[in-house]
Scaffold this motif. Sequence first.
Motif, PDB file in Angstrom:
ATOM      1  N   ALA A 128       0.690  -1.031   0.045  1.00  0.00           N
ATOM      2  CA  ALA A 128       0.097  -0.083   0.185  1.00  0.00           C
ATOM      3  C   ALA A 128       0.788   1.153  -0.014  1.00  0.00           C
ATOM      4  O   ALA A 128       2.039   1.150   0.629  1.00  0.00           O
ATOM      5  N   VAL A 129       0.515   2.290  -0.714  1.00  0.00           N
ATOM      6  CA  VAL A 129       1.100   3.675  -0.732  1.00  0.00           C
ATOM      7  C   VAL A 129       0.237   4.829  -0.585  1.00  0.00           C
ATOM      8  O   VAL A 129      -1.083   4.658  -0.961  1.00  0.00           O
ATOM      9  N   ASP A 130       0.677   5.884   0.111  1.00  0.00           N
ATOM     10  CA  ASP A 130       0.312   7.111   0.239  1.00  0.00           C
ATOM     11  C   ASP A 130       0.587   8.089  -0.006  1.00  0.00           C
ATOM     12  O   ASP A 130       1.933   8.219   0.651  1.00  0.00           O
ATOM     13  N   ARG A 155      -3.867   7.114  -3.064  1.00  0.00           N
ATOM     14  CA  ARG A 155      -3.611   5.632  -2.045  1.00  0.00           C
ATOM     15  C   ARG A 155      -3.943   4.746  -2.972  1.00  0.00           C
ATOM     16  O   ARG A 155      -4.664   4.798  -4.050  1.00  0.00           O
ATOM     17  N   LEU A 156      -2.889   3.889  -2.860  1.00  0.00           N
ATOM     18  CA  LEU A 156      -2.792   2.721  -3.563  1.00  0.00           C
ATOM     19  C   LEU A 156      -3.027   1.338  -2.681  1.00  0.00           C
ATOM     20  O   LEU A 156      -2.252   1.241  -1.876  1.00  0.00           O
ATOM     21  N   VAL A 157      -4.132   0.788  -2.633  1.00  0.00           N
ATOM     22  CA  VAL A 157      -4.540  -0.183  -1.600  1.00  0.00           C
ATOM     23  C   VAL A 157      -5.273  -1.347  -2.256  1.00  0.00           C
ATOM     24  O   VAL A 157      -6.255  -1.204  -2.773  1.00  0.00           O
ATOM     25  N   ALA A 195       2.186   5.838  -8.279  1.00  0.00           N
ATOM     26  CA  ALA A 195       2.133   5.489  -6.963  1.00  0.00           C
ATOM     27  C   ALA A 195       2.695   4.124  -6.821  1.00  0.00           C
ATOM     28  O   ALA A 195       3.488   3.846  -5.792  1.00  0.00           O
ATOM     29  N   GLY A 196       2.445   3.265  -7.529  1.00  0.00           N
ATOM     30  CA  GLY A 196       2.871   1.777  -7.451  1.00  0.00           C
ATOM     31  C   GLY A 196       4.305   1.890  -7.786  1.00  0.00           C
ATOM     32  O   GLY A 196       4.810   0.887  -7.094  1.00  0.00           O
ATOM     33  N   VAL A 241      -1.946   2.270   5.790  1.00  0.00           N
ATOM     34  CA  VAL A 241      -2.826   3.032   4.601  1.00  0.00           C
ATOM     35  C   VAL A 241      -4.031   2.344   4.497  1.00  0.00           C
ATOM     36  O   VAL A 241      -3.945   0.931   4.190  1.00  0.00           O
ATOM     37  N   GLN A 242      -5.384   2.970   4.465  1.00  0.00           N
ATOM     38  CA  GLN A 242      -6.521   2.320   4.201  1.00  0.00           C
ATOM     39  C   GLN A 242      -7.087   3.022   3.204  1.00  0.00           C
ATOM     40  O   GLN A 242      -6.929   4.051   2.955  1.00  0.00           O
TER      41      GLN A 242
END
Length: 275
Positions: A85-87, A100-102, A141-142, A259-260
């Motif tokens: 996950a990334v914020d 955000r990547l979740v 993001a990824g 990160v949600q």
Amino acid sequence: MKKALLAVGGVALVVTASACGARQVTGQASPGDSTALFGSAQELVRAASAKTGQEKSAKLALTESIGQQRITGQGEGRFDGPDSAVDLTMTVMGQQMEIRLVNKTAYIQFPPEARAKMTGGKPWGRVTGGNPFAQNTANQAGQNDPSKILDQIQQAGTITRSEQTTLDGQPVSHYWVDIDFARAAASFGTNSGLPAEQLRKLAGQVKTIPMQLWLNSDSLPVQVTEDLTAITKAAGASASAQPMTVTLNYSDWGTPVDVQAPPADQVGDLKIQLN
């Protein structure tokens, strides 16, 4: 062409800053040896991958220059395979957006004045298929995941120079790596959204992508830079938009990251389209 150039930006979150007054050193290293340098890209990747796999998370800082434009970002990431996950909060042309990547789904939060047009008034837009701008942003993001950078080095990288120096006051090993574009074309396509035909054309014009990597004494990445000017030039960007460099910094490895996904009632599908 506009879509192609935007997609090139998705390649970027990989990796031209160099340290001054450094002493050049050559040699071979083992994963726990901070006094010698890795002699091959494969040795480097094995050691760095093992360390990032142990720590799994870090804080992030991004600087991307495209011509005279500058994009910056701050955030954090958890790099744990399917649980990654990334914020990332980015500033683009004076405007902020959060990404955000979740669970392999990307969400983008735009400024309030843009939400009616882009997300139906919702604070967040969910990235869906068929949207080049949104997919490119999600790819960016990824691409902060260091495992993707290391995979690219392993697939197509050759170390051309190395030295031991300092960066932000800490001892580091600094590597210059040439990425063979043709050998890395598949990963560039996955990460950028460029179609196969465009990648084939670029591979005929772009030979190598210069990358630099700084590892700390624990063999953890602390800075990655990449010069993508050859790609923007081959893709037909104007002269003023051709210089393109990206710098990604990692710090506080091992810091817990939470990160949600945004609450469902605050999410709409992203509607922006490119003509």
